[in-house]
Structure formats: structure tokens, C-alpha cells
Scaffold this active site. Structure first.
Site, short mmCIF file in Angstrom:
data_model
loop_
_atom_site.label_atom_id
_atom_site.label_comp_id
_atom_site.label_asym_id
_atom_site.label_seq_id
_atom_site.Cartn_x
_atom_site.Cartn_y
_atom_site.Cartn_z
N ASP A 92 51.20 -4.07 60.01
CA ASP A 92 52.22 -4.39 61.14
C ASP A 92 52.99 -3.89 61.74
O ASP A 92 53.39 -2.15 61.11
CB ASP A 92 53.56 -5.54 60.42
CG ASP A 92 54.17 -4.97 59.36
OD1 ASP A 92 54.15 -4.49 58.78
OD2 ASP A 92 55.48 -5.55 59.77
N GLU A 156 55.96 -5.46 57.21
CA GLU A 156 57.60 -4.17 56.23
C GLU A 156 58.74 -4.50 58.10
O GLU A 156 59.69 -4.12 57.12
CB GLU A 156 56.83 -3.24 56.30
CG GLU A 156 57.50 -2.18 55.78
CD GLU A 156 58.70 -1.42 56.81
OE1 GLU A 156 59.86 -0.40 56.71
OE2 GLU A 156 57.81 -0.88 58.19
#
Length: 451
Positions: A92, A156
């Protein structure tokens, strides 16, 4: 870089690495599904899973984590009786911010001036490519000498804790003797660095309300309490005159004992405008690695274009607080919320809501894994000695892993050196750094297996 089979193999694989990184960067995998389609993150997760399968990983799985995102797991068995190493990265990314400010499209990997530009190129899609390069080089030169587990997280950057909660519910999944977190970076380009501390973080949303609805500023302004003005006062209370963070009850006087950060170099790295001073006091390292730091990430208020002459009835902001090692993030969250409430003026109604949180982290740099990494980096970076630095950013998973596996050694390396401009426009990765760190990781795995 001195010639050796591992280095030669990594060098030969760099064109493939660029192609793969380009494919992965193309996914708009921002784990904020109010802004970006969930399908983009799911596509990135499936790409990672397919890449692991293509490299011979077993038990590859796309894991649905409690925050609604996906992490990808796979394992490569090593020799019988060998140690187990967990390799971490995340797919991500941060939003691209203003796409028009990018010199080239943020989700299209573009080579320019010797660097590869694209959102996630360094943070942290490049980290996954680094792991794959290291493993491929070892396979080509005698095989992988340890058991390998890979986990690639999908949220994250959002700090929503999906993988942490999943790991706590499945503690055997990520168990390892050593964990390599590929999500930090060298202190400067070409200087091999392991990150020994991470600040934790908390995210708090604050909402202030004063009126039932907006009012005409000419008719009511001067007596009607302005929610936006109240919010500005509250946010200003979080900083002293020198700009340092001041949260009531939160210590902010710790010092950093380690690698120094020259103020001139910091100004250059941070691209501070001429004539603008730095905030805070004492050394730069104290300020960014050892002390709390508050940042207002966003404010909901009328934009300048189209604004009307109104007293605002409500306003809100998202506030980030970076928490240094030695401070409990949960306690810091309570102090921040109490501060915001205590400093709200005029009896305005105030609500605070915690959005995300992660604990700070400190590594044991005396462990055998650090010796193995120092030896590997000395080969991958001839003439340079491995350095220890702090990191102002947060990786909440580190503390979860440290708590679940107290005997595991945790090392933090990565591609996010200052020129990478992670989280900003025109993020990039140095292919030379990717190559050197891939060699270093491969040699580390071999050194660690031999200890």
C-alpha cells in the site's frame, strides 16, 4: 561493488526488477477506500501473490485482515534445521497528493536522471522487489540457506492495524528467528544504515462546534463564536514559540546518542526554503528521532475559492503525534486528547476520536543478526561501515512482532534515503541503492545461516 557471484546475479536481474516494479507501481493501492477503489489494492495483492508463486513460494495466501485490507504471505523452505527469517514489505502507498505537481505520472514508473520515479517506488513496493532480488541471487548461487517467510502488508500507511491484529490471532504464522523489515532507508544515498529506533504514532481527529449553523459574518461576527478560529487556537497550542511540540504532560527533552544529523544537510534533505528557520531546539537528531512531533495533517474548512462571508459553525482537523521510544503511545494518545479538550476556548464543544496508533520501537543492535548484516553491508558498499540511525516515522507492526516473538532479532533496512522523497510528490528510488541493498540482504542471509 566488489565482484562476486551474488552481485553479478543481482546486476543481471535489474532490468527484470524495473519491469516488475513498474507493474506494481501501476496499482493505485492507497488503502483509503473513500479516495481510491478497493480493487486497486486487491489487484496489487494478487500481483504480489502471483510473484511469490512464480518464485516457488509455498502456502501463498492473500489474507483478509480485520481492517478490511489484505496482506500476502508465502514461505520458502530451507535446509533441515536451518533458522527462519521473515522478510517484510508493504504494497500500500500514500496518496499521490497533487498529481499535477508530479513531473511524470505518479502511478507510472519513469526513469529520469538515474532514478526511477513513481508512488511506492521506494516506500515500499521497492522493498518487496529488494527481497525478491536477494532470494533470486541466492537461488542462482547455491540455494537459500535459511527458511524464508515473506509478509507483504496492505495498510501500513493508514496505521489501521489490520496485520497486527491478524498476527496476534495467528501467532505461529510469522514466527521467525530474525525479522528483516524492508521499510526504512539509508541515512544518505550510498551510506549503509540500519534503523535502530522508530517513533510510534497516534492519529486523533478533533471536531469543534460552536453554532447550530453558519452565520453572516457582518451581522454576527465579533460576538458569535467562530469554530474555525477556536480550532486554530487549539492547534496553535500544540507548539511552543520555537515550533517545538508541547502536549501537556508529555516529555519532550530526550536526546539522541548516535549518528549525528548536520543541520545544513537536514535543510538540504528537507528542501527548506532559504531564510526559513527550522523548528525546535537542540540537535536535529534529538528533534526527529528522540522527541515527540505533532503535525496537523488536514483541516476541514471552506476553501478560499468560493468562500462566503460566514462565521463557521463547525471545523475539524486530523492531528498526528509521533511518539519517541520510551513513551507509551496509548498514554500519549490520552494526553493529546486531554490537551485538545483543555485548550479549546470559549466553551466550544469539542470531540476527539482516535483514528490510528502504533507503539515506538527500539532494536537490540548487539545481536548476531546485526553482526551478520554489518559484514554483508561492508561487501555490498565497499569502503563504507554500517551506521545506526533513528527513524522519525512509524512501523506499528514492529512492536507487535517484538511482543509475539521476544527472542526474534529485528533489523530495519530499506530504500527510503532522503532523495527518495517518500510521501511527497516525485517519490523515487535509486536503482543503484536497490541493487546494493539486494546484494547486502542476500549476503546477510548467507552470513546469518553460518553463525
Amino acid at each position: 561493488m566488489s565482484s562476486n557471484p551474488v552481485a553479478e546475479t543481482v546486476a543481471s536481474l535489474m532490468p527484470r526488477a524495473r519491469t516488475e516494479l513498474g507493474e506494481l507501481v501501476a496499482f493505485k493501492s492507497v488503502a483509503d477506500f473513500d479516495q481510491f477503489p478497493k480493487s486497486e489494492s486487491e489487484g496489487a495483492a494478487n500481483w504480489v501473490a502471483d510473484a511469490l508463486r512464480a518464485d516457488g513460494f509455498q502456502d501463498v495466501a492473500v489474507l483478509d485482515t480485520p481492517d478490511g485490507t489484505q496482506s500476502v504471505y508465502g514461505c520458502l523452505p530451507g535446509p533441515e534445521g536451518a533458522k527462519t527469517v521473515l522478510l517484510y514489505a508493504h504494497y500500500d502507498v500514500q496518496p499521490p497528493l497533487d498529481e499535477t505537481a508530479w513531473t511524470t505520472p505518479p502511478f507510472e514508473l519513469t526513469e529520469r536522471d538515474g532514478r526511477w520515479y513513481g508512488r511506492g517506488a521506494a516506500d515500499c513496493k521497492g522493498g518487496l522487489i529488494m527481497h525478491l532480488l536477494a532470494l533470486r541471487a541466492l537461488k542462482a548461487d547455491g540455494g537459500i540457506p535459511v527458511h524464508i517467510k515473506v509478509i507483504v502488508e496492505g495498510s501500513e500507511e493508514q496505521g489501521t492495524g489490520g496485520l497486527e491484529r491478524y498476527a496476534e490471532a495467528h501467532p505461529a504464522l510469522l514466527a521467525a528467528d530474525t525479522i528483516v523489515i524492508g521499510d526504512t532507508g539509508n541515512f544518505r544515498l550510498g551510506l549503509p544504515t540500519v534503523t535502530s529506533t522508530l517513533r510510534g504514532m497516534t492519529l486523533v481527529r478533533v471536531q469543534i462546534d460552536t453554532l447550530e449553523g453558519n452565520l453572516h459574518s457582518g451581522q454576527f461576527g465579533g460576538a458569535a463564536p467562530d469554530a474555525l478560529a477556536a480550532l486554530i487556537r487549539v492547534l496553535d497550542s500544540l507548539r511552543a514559540d520555537d515550533g517545538s511540540t508541547t502536549v501537556d504532560g508529555l516529555a519532550a527533552d530526550a536526546t539522541w546518542d548516535g549518528l549525528a544529523y548536520d543541520e545544513g544537510q537536514f535543510r538540504q534533505d528537507a528542501k527548506v526554503l532559504d531564510g526559513v528557520g527550522l523548528i525546535g531546539s537542540d540537535t536535529v537528531a534529538d528533534r526527529i528521532w528522540a522527541r515527540p512531533a505533532v503535525t496537523v495533517l488536514g483541516i476541514d474548512c471552506p476553501p478560499v475559492v468560493g468562500a462566503t462571508p460566514s462565521v463557521q459553525a463547525g471545523a475539524r482537523a486530523l492531528v498526528s503525534l509521533r511518539v519517541p521510544p520510551g513513551t507509551d503511545a496509548a498514554e500519549a494518545t490520552k494526553l493529546l486528547a486531554a490537551h485538545l479538550e483543555a485548550h479549546t476556548p470559549w466553551g466550544a464543544r469539542v470531540r476527539t476520536e482516535q483514528i490510528g496508533q502504533g507503539q515506538p520501537f527500539s532494536a537490540d543492535t548487539t545481536s548476531p543478526a546485526y553482526t551478520a548484516m554489518a559484514e554483508a553491508m561492508a561487501v555490498a558498499y565497499p569502503g563504507e561501515e554500517m551506521q545506526y540511525a533513528g527513524q522519525g516515522g512509524s512501523i506499528p507492526l514492529c512492536n507487535t512482532l517484538a511482543a509475539l516473538y521476544p527472542r526474534a532479532e529485528i533489523l530495519l533496512i530499506g530504500l527510503s534515503e532522503p532523495e527518495a522523497q517518500i510521501h511527497a510528490v516525485n517519490e523515487s528510488v535509486s536503482p543503484a541503492e536497490l541493487e546494493r541493498l539486494s546484494v547486502a540482504e542476500a549476503l546477510f542471509l548467507r552470513n546469518y545461516a553460518a553463525n
